[in-house]
Design a protein around this motif. Sequence first.
Motif, PDB file in Angstrom:
ATOM      1  N   GLU A 216      -0.979   0.007  -4.769  1.00 53.55           N
ATOM      2  CA  GLU A 216       0.388   0.533  -4.737  1.00 53.55           C
ATOM      3  C   GLU A 216       0.739   1.145  -3.381  1.00 53.55           C
ATOM      4  N   SER A 217       0.062   0.629  -2.354  1.00 52.21           N
ATOM      5  CA  SER A 217       0.326   1.076  -0.984  1.00 52.21           C
ATOM      6  C   SER A 217       1.069  -0.033  -0.254  1.00 52.21           C
ATOM      7  N   ASN A 218       2.311   0.225   0.115  1.00 50.29           N
ATOM      8  CA  ASN A 218       3.117  -0.800   0.785  1.00 50.29           C
ATOM      9  C   ASN A 218       2.513  -1.249   2.108  1.00 50.29           C
ATOM     10  N   GLU A 219       1.956  -0.260   2.861  1.00 53.66           N
ATOM     11  CA  GLU A 219       1.427  -0.641   4.174  1.00 53.66           C
ATOM     12  C   GLU A 219       0.161  -1.490   4.061  1.00 53.66           C
ATOM     13  N   LEU A 220      -0.692  -1.195   3.078  1.00 51.05           N
ATOM     14  CA  LEU A 220      -1.894  -2.009   2.889  1.00 51.05           C
ATOM     15  C   LEU A 220      -1.541  -3.419   2.434  1.00 51.05           C
TER      16      LEU A 220
END
Length: 572
Positions: A216-220
């Motif tokens: 749930e990490s957009n950058e990852l």
Amino acid sequence: MATEQSLILDFTIVLGAAAAGGYLANRLRQPVLLGYLASGLIVGPFGFKLLSDVSQIKSLAEIGVAFLLFALGVEFSLAELKRVKDIALQGSLLQIGLTTALVAFVTIILGWASGLSQGIFLGVVLSLSSTAMVLKTLTERGEINTLHGQIMLAILIAQDLALGVILAILPALQQPENIALALGIAIFKILVFVAVAIALSKWIVPRLISSFAATESNELFLLAVIALCLGVALTTASLGLSIAMGAFVAGLMISEIDYADQTLAKVLPLRDTFASLFFASIGMLIDPVLLIHNLGLIIGLVLLVMVGKALIVLPIVLRFGYSLKTAVVVSFGINQIGEFSFVLALEGWRLELISQQTYLLLLATTAITLVLTPMWLDSAPHLADSFNHIPGLTNFLRRFSAPKTIFMPERMSNHVVVAGYGRVGQVIVKILQSQGYPVLVIENSEAAAQRLRLHQIPYIFGDADSELVLEKAHLQTAKALAIALPDPASTRLLLKRALSIAPQLDVIVRSHIDSEIDFLTQMGAREVVQPEFEAALELGNHLLKTLGAEESHIRSVINAIRTDKYISIRPE
């Protein structure tokens, strides 16, 4: 440090100029990529020379090509291709093959191409059309769901798919004396690469992407997608294939998994940013003096491409059983050169298949054809109608305008004619049949005709706005005509011709945009329905009931809105 600041300054100048150029092109109702090209010309070495290191900008522009093709791969849909798969696959192959052959023949005969390899390359570049330009034009005209719109998009999707193969076999043209061997090696590399890509897309990529999505990490998630795109692109480059093809295949790997939409949403801003950089970098290569000196040749190329491609596409569409009008509109809609031809032309220049002068001439020709596309599409329906009035051609062309199939009783009376069997038309037919009223449908889609045959609904297969089709619909004895076509131009033409045959006919019309309501009413439509307004009225009806308004008051409010043709609720 000075070098780093110089790169940042150059990057800022290019993006700022591209934004300004794109904005100006948009205000002038032109494709924004023309603004990007112009901005590159202005800041580049042939303009005001505002950049200190053009080569670094071109290196960054490579990322734009990768993201452009990656997004195309993610957006690619086999479901869309299946709707009109016959003409999409067979028709697009015919169009690409015939266009390539014609251009190769003409350019070699006229001395524009130095040999067979260059002639074939020029033919392939000119055979591709602009998905972005056609999609934008169809959207603005409200014709995405029309038959000609579906055919155009299907052929364009097939062309986009062919681009990946073309990029892969392009290096083989460098060895014209051993072209068969080079093609064989290139195809072998493609097959091995595709086999590995299929295996990865089936067992590895979905799990990898879902693992990053689970964080749930957009950058990852975005980092994983970028690494996949560029990693596969670099792999194909190391195999002697193109970066663009690898990026396209990387997009295809993701297109069928659950996270395709999320991936596309994350990549689109990057794609648009770096794509503007790519087109601006192309503009930096344009020498305006060279273009002015070759203006006559460029105009000749534009005419050759647009007229030649239209003449090739027209009989192909007719061959698949579509009407003359549909064939003309499709042929005028995809007779430009596409934005991906820039990618091909640049690759050909790098591989020394064409000279810099030829490359610049291709850029100018492509830009002009993109500008002319909306105008050609506007003129297509009128040109198709004028063909039917040319002496000597009338009898020959009548068979393309006449109804292909008639599935109805010889005599019909007191029936309702429904033009169009899409989502709206199907609901109208169901309502009428449930109440026992006889119905006759006019439809030009073979898939819709099959459904009509299956349900034993009387129909005529052909263009509803064709005079020959309307002659078979018994309008003089009909009770009413409901026009539910997705094409505004066909709607207006059908209304005009139907009332010329049966002036007292009760005609109800679906309006596509607000400005059509008054116009269709003045033409003689008894009732004009705007779907968005009707949906709003039903929502308002429900809300007023919830708020305790009397049923009679609600009916009077809604009836008043319908009586004044939605004037009181139209946007200012």
